[in-house]
Write an enzyme that holds these catalytic residues in place. Structure first.
Site, PDB file in Angstrom:
ATOM      1  N   GLU A 149       0.715  -1.104   0.229  1.00 31.62           N
ATOM      2  CA  GLU A 149      -0.041   0.077   0.108  1.00 31.62           C
ATOM      3  C   GLU A 149       0.966   1.235   0.227  1.00 31.62           C
ATOM      4  O   GLU A 149       1.679   1.377   0.581  1.00 31.62           O
ATOM      5  CB  GLU A 149      -0.983  -0.018   1.180  1.00 31.62           C
ATOM      6  CG  GLU A 149      -1.633   1.172   1.320  1.00 31.62           C
ATOM      7  CD  GLU A 149      -2.756   1.410   0.283  1.00 31.62           C
ATOM      8  OE1 GLU A 149      -3.588   0.574  -0.235  1.00 31.62           O
ATOM      9  OE2 GLU A 149      -2.668   2.505  -0.596  1.00 31.62           O
ATOM     10  N   GLY A 251      12.226  20.673   7.129  1.00 35.54           N
ATOM     11  CA  GLY A 251      11.484  20.732   8.619  1.00 35.54           C
ATOM     12  C   GLY A 251      12.156  20.241   9.744  1.00 35.54           C
ATOM     13  O   GLY A 251      13.363  20.243   9.689  1.00 35.54           O
ATOM     14  N   GLY A 255       8.018  11.757  10.555  1.00 33.25           N
ATOM     15  CA  GLY A 255       7.714  10.879  11.631  1.00 33.25           C
ATOM     16  C   GLY A 255       6.743   9.845  11.074  1.00 33.25           C
ATOM     17  O   GLY A 255       6.545   9.717   9.914  1.00 33.25           O
ATOM     18  N   CYS A 258       5.551   4.781   9.545  1.00 27.66           N
ATOM     19  CA  CYS A 258       5.908   4.427   8.173  1.00 27.66           C
ATOM     20  C   CYS A 258       7.471   4.632   8.137  1.00 27.66           C
ATOM     21  O   CYS A 258       8.332   3.762   8.271  1.00 27.66           O
ATOM     22  CB  CYS A 258       5.243   4.547   6.729  1.00 27.66           C
ATOM     23  SG  CYS A 258       3.540   3.958   6.967  1.00 27.66           S
TER      24      CYS A 258
HETATM   25  P1  NAD Z   1      -2.829  -0.059  12.486  1.00 28.76           P
HETATM   26  O1  NAD Z   1      -2.007   0.033  13.614  1.00 28.76           O
HETATM   27  O2  NAD Z   1      -3.479   1.422  12.207  1.00 28.76           O
HETATM   28  O3  NAD Z   1      -3.927  -0.885  12.351  1.00 28.76           O
HETATM   29  C1  NAD Z   1      -3.451  -2.296  12.382  1.00 28.76           C
HETATM   30  C2  NAD Z   1      -4.905  -2.912  12.939  1.00 28.76           C
HETATM   31  O4  NAD Z   1      -4.768  -4.389  12.880  1.00 28.76           O
HETATM   32  C3  NAD Z   1      -5.193  -2.665  14.325  1.00 28.76           C
HETATM   33  O5  NAD Z   1      -6.499  -2.257  14.474  1.00 28.76           O
HETATM   34  C4  NAD Z   1      -5.219  -3.686  14.989  1.00 28.76           C
HETATM   35  O6  NAD Z   1      -6.052  -4.230  16.112  1.00 28.76           O
HETATM   36  C5  NAD Z   1      -5.435  -5.147  13.961  1.00 28.76           C
HETATM   37  N1  NAD Z   1      -4.817  -6.385  14.225  1.00 28.76           N
HETATM   38  C6  NAD Z   1      -3.935  -6.992  14.744  1.00 28.76           C
HETATM   39  N2  NAD Z   1      -4.039  -8.360  14.976  1.00 28.76           N
HETATM   40  C7  NAD Z   1      -5.158  -8.622  14.324  1.00 28.76           C
HETATM   41  C8  NAD Z   1      -5.780  -9.829  13.902  1.00 28.76           C
HETATM   42  N3  NAD Z   1      -4.999 -10.635  14.041  1.00 28.76           N
HETATM   43  N4  NAD Z   1      -6.671  -9.859  13.100  1.00 28.76           N
HETATM   44  C9  NAD Z   1      -7.178  -8.864  12.748  1.00 28.76           C
HETATM   45  N5  NAD Z   1      -6.887  -7.495  13.206  1.00 28.76           N
HETATM   46  C10 NAD Z   1      -5.706  -7.446  13.825  1.00 28.76           C
HETATM   47  O7  NAD Z   1      -1.620   0.019  11.105  1.00 28.76           O
HETATM   48  P2  NAD Z   1      -1.789   0.652   9.771  1.00 28.76           P
HETATM   49  O8  NAD Z   1      -1.111   2.051   9.945  1.00 28.76           O
HETATM   50  O9  NAD Z   1      -3.071   0.594   9.049  1.00 28.76           O
HETATM   51  O10 NAD Z   1      -0.496  -0.157   8.963  1.00 28.76           O
HETATM   52  C11 NAD Z   1      -0.858  -1.627   8.563  1.00 28.76           C
HETATM   53  C12 NAD Z   1       0.004  -1.979   7.737  1.00 28.76           C
HETATM   54  O11 NAD Z   1       0.235  -1.354   6.513  1.00 28.76           O
HETATM   55  C13 NAD Z   1       1.711  -1.696   8.125  1.00 28.76           C
HETATM   56  O12 NAD Z   1       2.437  -2.970   7.846  1.00 28.76           O
HETATM   57  C14 NAD Z   1       2.162  -0.458   7.649  1.00 28.76           C
HETATM   58  O13 NAD Z   1       3.444  -0.407   7.667  1.00 28.76           O
HETATM   59  C15 NAD Z   1       1.243  -0.318   6.138  1.00 28.76           C
HETATM   60  N6  NAD Z   1       1.209   0.813   5.831  1.00 28.76           N
HETATM   61  C16 NAD Z   1       0.743   1.894   6.506  1.00 28.76           C
HETATM   62  C17 NAD Z   1       0.544   3.063   6.058  1.00 28.76           C
HETATM   63  C18 NAD Z   1       0.088   4.237   6.902  1.00 28.76           C
HETATM   64  O14 NAD Z   1       0.176   5.522   6.270  1.00 28.76           O
HETATM   65  N7  NAD Z   1      -0.391   3.837   7.934  1.00 28.76           N
HETATM   66  C19 NAD Z   1       0.906   3.168   4.460  1.00 28.76           C
HETATM   67  C20 NAD Z   1       1.249   2.221   3.929  1.00 28.76           C
HETATM   68  C21 NAD Z   1       1.367   0.953   4.275  1.00 28.76           C
END
Ligand code: NAD
Length: 444
Positions: A149, A251, A255, A258
């Site tokens: 993503e 800046g 943070g 990611c």
């Molecule tokens: P997040 O912490 O916001 O959400 C993760 C969710 O997974 C939580 O709600 C948690 O309760 C749930 N979870 C944990 N174990 C679980 C299980 N066994 N079954 C179902 N749900 C479960 O994480 P995020 O920011 O959405 O990131 C998720 C992934 O995507 C990471 O690997 C991150 O690096 C990647 N990513 C994040 C972004 C971003 O901007 N946040 C962008 C691109 C990729």
């Protein structure tokens, strides 16, 4: 097609809502009961523009559950978007994704594609496939696909609906066909490759953006020393299409959830394989230093913050999100508190999350005016539009001493020059109001 999404965080929830918006029916699974309860009441547990609105609009196509077996057992596609946080040694913690793999293996009763959207180290998709296959309870065929993503928090819905590309790392034609079908209503180009390359695309892209941020921050630091203006430098660089104008805002460092962890994870992975990516190491080091740059600047004016009233504007790691992960506020506020400062904070959406960490050690202000009233210094950590549009004269009127140390270059130096504020920013000259010059030289 029956689609399930594991994890309703920034990626999982936004993905599910956007898939529903484009005509799919989606079941979202999360182990966090509180989140699922909120979602079932039509409330988004995270702040993201347009998200709640689209959740409501598509409520007939999205279901939220905590019970994974119901969701996974007869899904055609399971999209995995659980967290992959940083371990102490910098490597990615894969415990949540491994757990989901086992849950899938325990429950699926028909052939399906498991698409890994979480950011995972190169080789993880292979390992996930192995875990699933070793633990399968029924004789079914599982294809694991890497589908990283690229959304950015603060514009996640738009970034998903209008993504620049959909990357698919596939090892079978069948998996590719099914994944193309999932996204058939999105008018977005596909990049199809093998799983290892897809996993690497994600890290290489994120780490390149982090590198760009650290690079411009270093140039900004030198601009301050040699008397150049970083904004003009960024503009002049960014107009070159080979460079591009994005991620050139100097800046106090990057943070969020990611860049910090993804730079460290790739660095760790390289080291593990007896290789050092020197550019990534430099990116990380520069960022660590940049995060505390404002406090270093403030020390020009105060030997200690003890007894001073400090206003902090902006707590989240960037505007448009309530996410505090790796935000500069979390690094700087403990330093100020330890030094004896009395702190007033203001943020338009981040204060509730901040209260969970710093319960009552800081004062929560309901407006920028309230936060800066009688303050001896004001730090700006996040470039929220309310801060950028704030009338500069009010700093002079309301603060005990109008010293503004801006980590996001919110104000035009030319405009500030004719006011009485003492203004420090990044990569630009400090501006000292006429009436304040004498005091600054004396240092209080
Ligand atoms: P997040 O912490 O916001 O959400 C993760 C969710 O997974 C939580 O709600 C948690 O309760 C749930 N979870 C944990 N174990 C679980 C299980 N066994 N079954 C179902 N749900 C479960 O994480 P995020 O920011 O959405 O990131 C998720 C992934 O995507 C990471 O690997 C991150 O690096 C990647 N990513 C994040 C972004 C971003 O901007 N946040 C962008 C691109 C990729």
């Amino acid at each position: 097609m029956k689609i399930s999404v594991a994890g309703t965080g920034y990626v999982g929830l936004v993905t599910a809502v956007c898939l529903a918006e484009n005509g799919n029916t989606v079941t979202c699974v999360d182990i966090n009961e509180e989140k699922v309860k909120l979602l079932n009441n039509g409330v988004s547990p995270i702040y993201e523009p347009q998200l709640e609105e689209l959740m409501w609009k598509n409520s007939d196509k999205i279901t939220f559950v905590t019970e994974y077996s119901e969701a996974y057992k007869d899904s055609d596609v399971i999209i995995v978007a659980v967290g992959t946080p940083e371990r102490k040694d910098g490597s990615a913690n894969l415990q949540y994704i491994n757990e989901v793999a086992k849950q899938i293996a325990n429950t699926v009763i028909k052939d399906c594609v498991v698409a890994i959207k979480s950011t995972v180290p190169i080789g993880t998709n292979d390992k996930i496939e192995k875990i699933i296959k070793e633990n399968l309870k029924h004789e079914v065929n599982i294809d694991v696909v890497s589908n990283p993503e690229f959304l950015a928090q603060g514009s996640a819905v738009k970034d998903t609906l209008e993504a620049t590309r959909i990357v698919l790392g596939v090892e079978s034609e069948n998996a590719e066909k099914i994944m193309r079908d999932v996204y058939k209503n999105f008018d977005i180009p596909f990049v199809v490759t093998n799983r290892n390359s897809a996993e690497m695309i994600k890290y290489a892209a994120n780490d390149f953006l982090a590198l760009k941020v650290s690079y411009i921050n270093e140039i900004a630091n030198l601009c301050e020393i040699v008397g150049a203006n970083i904004e003009d430098v960024s503009k002049g660089m960014g107009m070159d299409p080979r460079i591009g104008d994005k991620f050139l805002n100097a800046g106090i460092g990057y943070g969020g959830s990611c860049f910090p962890k993804d730079t460290k994870a790739l660095h760790w992975l390289a080291n593990y394989n007896d290789y050092e990516i020197k550019t990534i190491k430099a990116t990380i080091d520069v960022n660590e230093n940049q995060k505390i740059k404002l406090i270093k600047k403030a020390r020009k004016y105060f030997n200690s913050f003890n007894g001073l009233t400090v206003a902090v504007l902006g707590l989240t790691f960037k505007p448009g999100t309530d996410d505090l992960r790796e935000a500069p506020s979390l690094t700087n506020i403990p330093i100020l508190l330890e030094d004896g400062a009395k702190i007033n904070v203001w943020d338009p959406v981040g204060m509730d999350n901040f209260k969970k960490v710093f319960t009552d050690s800081v004062n929560y202000s309901s407006s920028i005016e309230e936060a800066i009233t009688n303050a001896d210094v004001c730090f700006i950590f996040t470039e929220w539009s309310d801060i950028k549009e704030f009338e500069i004269g009010k700093y002079v009127k309301l603060m005990n001493r109008p010293l503004v140390i801006d980590g996001r270059n919110c104000y035009d130096v030319e405009k500030v020059m004719n006011t009485d504020i003492i203004y420090e920013s990044i990569g630009r000259k400090a501006t000292i109001g006429i009436k304040e010059t004498e005091k600054v030289q004396l240092k209080i």
